[in-house]
Design an enzyme around this catalytic site. Structure first.
Site, PDB file in Angstrom:
ATOM      1  N   GLY A   1       8.911  13.399  22.678  1.00 52.08           N
ATOM      2  CA  GLY A   1       9.486  12.992  21.390  1.00 52.08           C
ATOM      3  C   GLY A   1      10.453  11.830  21.469  1.00 52.08           C
ATOM      4  O   GLY A   1      11.468  11.826  20.786  1.00 52.08           O
TER       5      GLY A   1
ATOM      6  N   TYR B   1      30.052  11.879  11.455  1.00 50.67           N
ATOM      7  CA  TYR B   1      29.760  12.674  12.656  1.00 50.67           C
ATOM      8  C   TYR B   1      30.035  14.161  12.444  1.00 50.67           C
ATOM      9  O   TYR B   1      29.328  14.999  12.998  1.00 50.67           O
ATOM     10  CB  TYR B   1      30.520  12.119  13.871  1.00 50.67           C
ATOM     11  CG  TYR B   1      29.787  10.933  14.457  1.00 50.67           C
ATOM     12  CD1 TYR B   1      28.712  11.114  15.313  1.00 50.67           C
ATOM     13  CD2 TYR B   1      30.124   9.641  14.092  1.00 50.67           C
ATOM     14  CE1 TYR B   1      28.013  10.045  15.821  1.00 50.67           C
ATOM     15  CE2 TYR B   1      29.419   8.547  14.594  1.00 50.67           C
ATOM     16  CZ  TYR B   1      28.366   8.761  15.465  1.00 50.67           C
ATOM     17  OH  TYR B   1      27.656   7.703  15.948  1.00 50.67           O
TER      18      TYR B   1
ATOM     19  N   HIS C   1      23.256  10.035  26.119  1.00 51.35           N
ATOM     20  CA  HIS C   1      23.939   9.375  24.999  1.00 51.35           C
ATOM     21  C   HIS C   1      25.155  10.171  24.532  1.00 51.35           C
ATOM     22  O   HIS C   1      25.575  10.038  23.391  1.00 51.35           O
ATOM     23  CB  HIS C   1      22.961   9.144  23.842  1.00 51.35           C
ATOM     24  CG  HIS C   1      21.898   8.119  24.166  1.00 51.35           C
ATOM     25  ND1 HIS C   1      20.778   7.931  23.401  1.00 51.35           N
ATOM     26  CD2 HIS C   1      21.800   7.231  25.191  1.00 51.35           C
ATOM     27  CE1 HIS C   1      20.029   6.961  23.935  1.00 51.35           C
ATOM     28  NE2 HIS C   1      20.630   6.535  25.027  1.00 51.35           N
TER      29      HIS C   1
END
Ligand SMILES: [Zn+2]
Length: 253
Positions: free
Chosen positions: A195, A68, A120
């Site tokens: 997208g 991450y 998210h």
């Protein structure tokens, strides 16, 4: 069909409450690899689902935190593209424009969009894995191109490991974000879907709610939308090319 799509374009001209729903294709135009494309270097031998879960973090925190930090570095070195900038400019032409994004970068915010809902989570809002306390992260990570393992920092409150502020597989979407996104769908005049494959639930449900409510839905994508969105108007092309053209056409002259 022709007539119906004329109505969508007309709706676009008169809409005062716009919802823009974005996914990986939006950030891809800024050079940010999509979630699954990001598995190169050290990460190559892993599956995204092996790295993006609470179990993976519990099993091997430095592996997951390193991934991450590597992705956060990539995101911070990327710049908003012409599509992000067009959306940010659009909010000044209408009464309300809300961005709902599945992306975990902050490119919409850096482009100047003021109302952004992250379904998210975010790479930029880490918190304690144990107690949930937010963690202040500083600087841009300078991770090697091939990635590396990196032990997570520890929580100043409880000493637990700090985790990324993203939603992992098996985790619920933040309920406030989901509720705000659904409210935005219900109140919008037109929804633009940019997208996103429309395959990942529950986020994928949002355009379907709009269609059920008979709202005009416009898909901006090089790929055709999934069957569930076949009633939407598909504008074939990249976000960074089509969005500036759309917003340019709406400007008063
Ligand atoms: Zn803690």
């Amino acid at each position: 069909m022709e007539n119906q799509h004329d109505l969508e374009l007309l709706a676009l001209r008169t809409a005062q409450n716009i919802l823009v729903f974005t996914g990986a294709g939006m950030s891809a135009d800024s050079g940010i690899p999509t979630f699954r494309d990001a598995l190169t270097g050290l990460w190559e031998r892993f599956d995204a689902q092996q790295l993006a879960t609470p179990e993976a973090f519990r099993r091997d925190p430095p592996l997951v935190w390193g991934w991450y930090e590597w992705r956060r570095g990539k995101a911070l070195h990327a710049a908003p593209n012409a599509g992000h900038l067009a959306i940010a400019a659009w909010q000044h032409l209408v009464a309300q424009l809300t961005v709902v994004t599945q992306n975990v970068d902050d490119l919409h915010e850096r482009a100047g969009s003021s109302r952004v809902i992250h379904l998210h989570g975010s790479l930029h809002q880490p918190r304690c894995f144990d107690c949930g306390h937010p963690f202040e992260q500083q600087g841009i990570p300078d991770e090697p191109e091939g990635g590396r393992r990196l032990p997570p920092p520890l929580c100043g409150h409880c000493g637990g490991p700090i985790r990324p502020g993203v939603v992992w597989f098996g985790e619920m979407l933040p309920p406030e974000a989901l509720a705000a996104a659904e409210a935005a769908v219900r109140s919008c005049d037109v929804m633009i879907v940019v997208g996103t494959s429309g395959l990942v639930f529950p986020a994928a449900r949002l355009p379907m709610i709009a269609l059920q409510l008979k709202k005009p839905v416009i898909v901006v994508d090089p790929q055709p939308p999934t069957e569930a969105l076949e009633k939407a108007l598909w504008l074939k092309g990249r976000a960074s090319e089509l969005l500036p053209a759309m917003v340019g056409a709406l400007k008063p002259r």
